[in-house]
Scaffold this motif. Structure first.
Motif, PDB file in Angstrom:
ATOM      1  N   THR A   4       0.838  -1.194   0.000  1.00  0.00           N
ATOM      2  CA  THR A   4       0.000   0.000   0.000  1.00  0.00           C
ATOM      3  C   THR A   4       0.873   1.244   0.000  1.00  0.00           C
ATOM      4  N   PRO A   5       0.371   2.369  -0.524  1.00  0.00           N
ATOM      5  CA  PRO A   5       1.181   3.582  -0.591  1.00  0.00           C
ATOM      6  C   PRO A   5       1.714   4.052   0.755  1.00  0.00           C
ATOM      7  N   ARG A   6       1.007   3.786   1.835  1.00  0.00           N
ATOM      8  CA  ARG A   6       1.434   4.274   3.136  1.00  0.00           C
ATOM      9  C   ARG A   6       2.524   3.417   3.766  1.00  0.00           C
ATOM     10  N   ALA A   7       2.849   2.307   3.094  1.00  0.00           N
ATOM     11  CA  ALA A   7       3.772   1.348   3.715  1.00  0.00           C
ATOM     12  C   ALA A   7       5.215   1.559   3.290  1.00  0.00           C
ATOM     13  N   PHE A   8       5.587   2.769   2.873  1.00  0.00           N
ATOM     14  CA  PHE A   8       6.941   3.024   2.383  1.00  0.00           C
ATOM     15  C   PHE A   8       7.995   2.676   3.435  1.00  0.00           C
ATOM     16  N   VAL A   9       7.902   3.285   4.609  1.00  0.00           N
ATOM     17  CA  VAL A   9       8.916   3.061   5.647  1.00  0.00           C
ATOM     18  C   VAL A   9       8.901   1.615   6.151  1.00  0.00           C
ATOM     19  N   PRO A  10       7.727   1.040   6.514  1.00  0.00           N
ATOM     20  CA  PRO A  10       7.734  -0.364   6.953  1.00  0.00           C
ATOM     21  C   PRO A  10       8.274  -1.313   5.891  1.00  0.00           C
ATOM     22  N   ILE A 162      14.827  10.147  -4.008  1.00  0.00           N
ATOM     23  CA  ILE A 162      15.012   9.131  -5.046  1.00  0.00           C
ATOM     24  C   ILE A 162      14.173   7.893  -4.752  1.00  0.00           C
ATOM     25  N   LEU A 163      14.297   7.365  -3.544  1.00  0.00           N
ATOM     26  CA  LEU A 163      13.609   6.123  -3.209  1.00  0.00           C
ATOM     27  C   LEU A 163      12.092   6.305  -3.176  1.00  0.00           C
ATOM     28  N   TYR A 164      11.635   7.404  -2.613  1.00  0.00           N
ATOM     29  CA  TYR A 164      10.188   7.612  -2.483  1.00  0.00           C
ATOM     30  C   TYR A 164       9.533   7.786  -3.847  1.00  0.00           C
ATOM     31  N   SER A 165      10.166   8.555  -4.722  1.00  0.00           N
ATOM     32  CA  SER A 165       9.577   8.780  -6.046  1.00  0.00           C
ATOM     33  C   SER A 165       9.556   7.493  -6.858  1.00  0.00           C
ATOM     34  N   GLN A 166      10.633   6.709  -6.818  1.00  0.00           N
ATOM     35  CA  GLN A 166      10.647   5.451  -7.563  1.00  0.00           C
ATOM     36  C   GLN A 166       9.696   4.432  -6.953  1.00  0.00           C
ATOM     37  N   PHE A 167       9.575   4.431  -5.652  1.00  0.00           N
ATOM     38  CA  PHE A 167       8.673   3.511  -4.976  1.00  0.00           C
ATOM     39  C   PHE A 167       7.229   3.730  -5.434  1.00  0.00           C
ATOM     40  N   HIS A 168       6.870   4.986  -5.674  1.00  0.00           N
ATOM     41  CA  HIS A 168       5.515   5.319  -6.117  1.00  0.00           C
ATOM     42  C   HIS A 168       5.413   5.541  -7.617  1.00  0.00           C
ATOM     43  N   GLY A 169       6.532   5.394  -8.345  1.00  0.00           N
ATOM     44  CA  GLY A 169       6.502   5.575  -9.780  1.00  0.00           C
ATOM     45  C   GLY A 169       6.177   6.999 -10.197  1.00  0.00           C
ATOM     46  N   ARG A 170       6.631   7.974  -9.411  1.00  0.00           N
ATOM     47  CA  ARG A 170       6.316   9.380  -9.694  1.00  0.00           C
ATOM     48  C   ARG A 170       7.560  10.146 -10.109  1.00  0.00           C
ATOM     49  N   LYS A 171       7.313  11.355 -10.634  1.00  0.00           N
ATOM     50  CA  LYS A 171       8.416  12.284 -10.851  1.00  0.00           C
ATOM     51  C   LYS A 171       8.903  12.787  -9.501  1.00  0.00           C
ATOM     52  N   LYS A 172      10.186  13.134  -9.472  1.00  0.00           N
ATOM     53  CA  LYS A 172      10.718  13.674  -8.235  1.00  0.00           C
ATOM     54  C   LYS A 172      10.251  15.109  -8.026  1.00  0.00           C
ATOM     55  N   ALA A 173      10.329  15.539  -6.794  1.00  0.00           N
ATOM     56  CA  ALA A 173       9.945  16.909  -6.464  1.00  0.00           C
ATOM     57  C   ALA A 173      10.881  17.889  -7.167  1.00  0.00           C
ATOM     58  N   ARG A 174      10.389  19.113  -7.361  1.00  0.00           N
ATOM     59  CA  ARG A 174      11.186  20.131  -8.037  1.00  0.00           C
ATOM     60  C   ARG A 174      12.466  20.458  -7.270  1.00  0.00           C
ATOM     61  N   LEU A 175      12.465  20.141  -6.004  1.00  0.00           N
ATOM     62  CA  LEU A 175      13.638  20.423  -5.183  1.00  0.00           C
ATOM     63  C   LEU A 175      14.819  19.548  -5.563  1.00  0.00           C
ATOM     64  N   SER A 401       0.989   1.834  -8.410  1.00  0.00           N
ATOM     65  CA  SER A 401       2.000   2.615  -9.124  1.00  0.00           C
ATOM     66  C   SER A 401       2.263   1.982 -10.482  1.00  0.00           C
ATOM     67  N   PRO A 402       2.809   2.745 -11.451  1.00  0.00           N
ATOM     68  CA  PRO A 402       3.105   2.173 -12.765  1.00  0.00           C
ATOM     69  C   PRO A 402       4.103   1.037 -12.664  1.00  0.00           C
ATOM     70  N   ASP A 403       3.976   0.060 -13.610  1.00  0.00           N
ATOM     71  CA  ASP A 403       4.919  -1.052 -13.603  1.00  0.00           C
ATOM     72  C   ASP A 403       6.335  -0.592 -13.852  1.00  0.00           C
ATOM     73  N   GLU A 404       6.502   0.421 -14.707  1.00  0.00           N
ATOM     74  CA  GLU A 404       7.799   0.985 -14.964  1.00  0.00           C
ATOM     75  C   GLU A 404       7.748   2.466 -14.629  1.00  0.00           C
ATOM     76  N   PRO A 405       8.642   2.956 -13.788  1.00  0.00           N
ATOM     77  CA  PRO A 405       8.635   4.385 -13.483  1.00  0.00           C
ATOM     78  C   PRO A 405       8.954   5.198 -14.718  1.00  0.00           C
ATOM     79  N   SER A 406       8.378   6.367 -14.787  1.00  0.00           N
ATOM     80  CA  SER A 406       8.649   7.249 -15.936  1.00  0.00           C
ATOM     81  C   SER A 406      10.097   7.647 -15.955  1.00  0.00           C
ATOM     82  N   ARG A 407      10.593   8.041 -17.165  1.00  0.00           N
ATOM     83  CA  ARG A 407      11.984   8.413 -17.302  1.00  0.00           C
ATOM     84  C   ARG A 407      12.342   9.565 -16.390  1.00  0.00           C
ATOM     85  N   GLU A 408      11.376  10.454 -16.166  1.00  0.00           N
ATOM     86  CA  GLU A 408      11.653  11.597 -15.298  1.00  0.00           C
ATOM     87  C   GLU A 408      11.860  11.190 -13.852  1.00  0.00           C
TER      88      GLU A 408
END
Length: 411
Positions: A4-10, A162-175, A401-408
């Protein structure tokens, strides 16, 4: 594994436990080292720094020697980041996370070595900005605290992005991208600050040299690439991660240059100290040939020189095309650890400003604590690399999340 999305840390914690006989055996070995180190530090807390072999004459010993080396290793995480983002090499972007893990693990160990070197570690809160009396910016030590603490925060933030964005298959924050470039500049400032901390000590002629800062920079780009080559080989063979040959070729070319430059700068220091005939060369004479019956570091430093020369010969000849490349990396890493550790710190104190000579070799307590901190750092590196490779390969991914994370979203 879908979670589940909330289970990142566990999920990250569960993956750290891992499976596989070799992985668990390695972690068990490191855990044993940490336990021995904890007992050693307990004894030091009971007896005070008397449990070490440091004295009034030699007040910095093996702890600060390892700290100095690890500062360079932490800054060398930029070895991956600079080609990836400054030169836009896609092969390096895939392994940026490895560079971040190296930087985070090394700076954590560096801070631990500073902590165990304190006689009263419970008073270290006085060094915390806005909480204690940091005396910033007048004190160079205050700059050291700010730069090390800032580098720890920067790399911890980047690794989580890096880990959080790839874990959810998202783009990284602008920061993310601005912080990457900040980390590059911060890595260089970390090395320079540490070098200036030594060079400003006018009563210590061994360190009071303009060559010290360039040697800090160059040696960092020897130890870092050497460690990364060995680590990436293990990751490629043991975890099945695809790493382009361009990465190893680039790191070899960098090593071939920096090893030679590091040897040249050391030779320049030797020439300046030994051939001017002044008493300021006593520290270098003690280091290379012994002085007034003290020969503790002579064999040690010549071993470091031999390792660096041997690695240079392998790297600039066709021998690097074989498994000797990995041998050369191991030789370079150990050689710089010797050169930038005990061989840099101890001669700076001998002879003392009063002309006294003393002896120093780490006590059993010091060796136990050193082993414990290195075990902790290697365990930290191992666990984070395992987690990062699983996330990168898509083995660990949040539900939906997507099966393959986007290139971004790739690092």
């Amino acid at each position: 594994m879908r979670v589940t999305p909330r289970a990142f840390v566990p999920t990250m914690i569960a993956e750290a436990a891992g499976n596989g006989r070799a992985y668990r055996a390695w972690l068990a070995f490191l855990m044993a080292g940490m336990v021995v180190g904890a007992f050693g530090y307990r004894q030091q807390l009971i007896d005070g720094l008397y449990a070490t072999h440091m004295t009034d004459q030699i007040s910095w010993g093996a702890y600060i020697a390892n700290f100095t080396f690890l500062v360079g290793l932490a800054a060398s995480g930029a070895t991956i980041i600079i080609p990836a983002y400054a030169f836009r090499m896609q092969s390096f972007r895939k392994i940026v996370v490895i560079g971040e893990i190296l930087a985070l693990s090394a700076v954590t160990m560096a801070l631990l070595f500073v902590t165990v070197d304190l006689g009263r570690p419970e008073r270290s809160w006085h060094l915390v900005p806005w909480l204690g009396s940091l005396n910033f910016p007048a004190s160079l030590l205050s700059w050291d605290v700010v730069v090390l603490g800032g580098y720890l925060v920067i790399n911890f933030t980047l690794l989580n992005l890096i880990l959080y964005s790839q874990f959810h298959g998202r783009k990284k924050a602008r920061l993310y991208v601005p912080l990457i470039f900040v980390s590059m500049a911060w890595a260089i400032s970390l090395l320079l600050d540490e070098a200036f901390l030594y060079t400003w000590l006018g009563a210590r002629p061994f360190w009071n040299s303009a060559v010290v800062a360039p040697r800090f920079l160059v040696s960092a780009f020897v130890s870092g690439p050497a460690f990364l080559v060995l680590a990436l080989r293990v990751v490629k063979r043991g975890l099945g991660v695809t790493i382009d040959d361009e990465v190893f070729a680039t790191l070899r070319q960098l090593l071939a240059v920096t090893v030679l430059v590091n040897l040249f700068l050391f030779a320049a220091e030797v020439f300046t100290d030994l051939f001017n005939g002044s008493l300021h060369g006593a520290s270098m004479r003690y280091l290379l040939f012994g002085w007034h019956g003290h020969y503790e570091l002579v064999g040690w430093v010549w071993l470091g020189i031999a390792l660096n020369v041997g690695s240079a010969l392998i790297l600039i000849t066709p021998l690097h095309r074989s498994r000797m490349f990995e041998v050369a990396c191991a030789m370079s890493f150990v050689g710089v650890w010797i050169d930038k550790g005990m061989a840099l710190i101890i001669p700076g104190f001998l002879p003392t400003p009063l002309g006294e000579m003393s002896s120093y070799f780490p006590s059993i307590v010091e060796l136990a604590v050193i082993g414990g901190i290195w075990s902790f750092g290697l365990a930290m590196f191992t666990v984070f690399v395992r987690i990062a490779t699983r996330v990168e390969q898509g083995t660990l991914r949040a539900e939906g999340s997507p099966d393959e994370p986007s290139r971004e979203s790739l690092p």
